[in-house]
Design a protein around this motif. Sequence first.
Motif, mmCIF file in Angstrom:
data_model
loop_
_atom_site.group_PDB
_atom_site.id
_atom_site.type_symbol
_atom_site.label_atom_id
_atom_site.label_comp_id
_atom_site.label_asym_id
_atom_site.label_seq_id
_atom_site.Cartn_x
_atom_site.Cartn_y
_atom_site.Cartn_z
ATOM 1 N N LYS A 119 -9.710 -0.499 -3.812
ATOM 2 C CA LYS A 119 -8.786 -1.313 -3.012
ATOM 3 C C LYS A 119 -9.191 -1.300 -1.538
ATOM 4 O O LYS A 119 -9.079 -2.318 -0.840
ATOM 5 C CB LYS A 119 -7.346 -0.778 -3.150
ATOM 6 C CG LYS A 119 -6.605 -1.263 -4.391
ATOM 7 C CD LYS A 119 -5.329 -0.460 -4.643
ATOM 8 C CE LYS A 119 -4.222 -0.691 -3.649
ATOM 9 N NZ LYS A 119 -3.548 -1.998 -3.769
ATOM 10 N N TRP A 127 0.832 -1.209 0.000
ATOM 11 C CA TRP A 127 0.000 0.000 0.000
ATOM 12 C C TRP A 127 0.870 1.265 0.000
ATOM 13 O O TRP A 127 0.609 2.215 -0.738
ATOM 14 C CB TRP A 127 -0.924 0.002 1.222
ATOM 15 C CG TRP A 127 -2.301 -0.508 0.940
ATOM 16 C CD1 TRP A 127 -2.754 -1.781 1.078
ATOM 17 C CD2 TRP A 127 -3.413 0.261 0.470
ATOM 18 N NE1 TRP A 127 -4.073 -1.865 0.730
ATOM 19 C CE2 TRP A 127 -4.513 -0.623 0.350
ATOM 20 C CE3 TRP A 127 -3.599 1.605 0.146
ATOM 21 C CZ2 TRP A 127 -5.772 -0.206 -0.076
ATOM 22 C CZ3 TRP A 127 -4.856 2.018 -0.289
ATOM 23 C CH2 TRP A 127 -5.918 1.126 -0.407
ATOM 24 N N VAL A 179 -6.872 -0.031 6.161
ATOM 25 C CA VAL A 179 -6.275 -0.476 4.907
ATOM 26 C C VAL A 179 -5.893 -1.962 4.958
ATOM 27 O O VAL A 179 -6.174 -2.718 4.037
ATOM 28 C CB VAL A 179 -5.044 0.423 4.603
ATOM 29 C CG1 VAL A 179 -4.169 -0.176 3.540
ATOM 30 C CG2 VAL A 179 -5.495 1.826 4.211
#
Length: 194
Positions: free
Chosen positions: A125, A96, A132
């Motif tokens: 995503k 990421w 995340v």
Amino acid sequence: MLTLYIAPGSSSMAPHIALREIGAPFTLEVLSFAAKENRSPAFLALNPEGKVPTLLIDGRPLTEVAAILFYLARRFPEAGLLPANDPEAEAQVISWMSFLASTVHPARRQGVAHAQSVYAVVEQKLGGRDWVVGEGMTIADIHLFRLYWRFRGSAELEASAFPGLHAHYERMMARPAVIATIEAEKALGYQLPA
Ligand SMILES: N[C@@H](CCC(=O)N[C@@H](CS)C(=O)NCC(=O)O)C(=O)O
């Protein structure tokens, strides 16, 4: 001894947030781009690229947002800013941050339409997850937050078009370390976006 060179509101905000999340002692050195302080011989001797963030670790410079975040997360594991004992999850965080540094950060310079197409990939995503990678905030969330915080106005990233990103932004904006960082940098004179 940790010394972070920053310019208020710039990329250096990400490691500044991480240092406050961690609660480690650090000092700030504030540079003015307008006064070209990042081009002074003294600063270029630390970072020949003349960019922030630059972190001094007992006087030794470390550059690049992703590397500084990684160093801080590894040096202070008790802060939980990287998945522990999980190489694949750790690699996802690095994946990421590579994507954020190489593709997302420069996107706005290539125009609003291009930036919006890149943030659409980020939105996809992220997939509506709270964080995340995994179940908690990591350094990748800090990196993502700083970019969205900075460019959501100029790239016209409306909450309705990027609901996952906007929810992530609000989640980050509620954190005491983020609030303290923004207040500290604002007090130094950054013209914060609305
Ligand atoms: N690839 C670098 C980019 C850092 C960067 O672009 N810093 C900008 C501020 S956001 C800077 O220092 N610009 C000053 C200049 O280029 O003269 C990173 O991820 O740390």
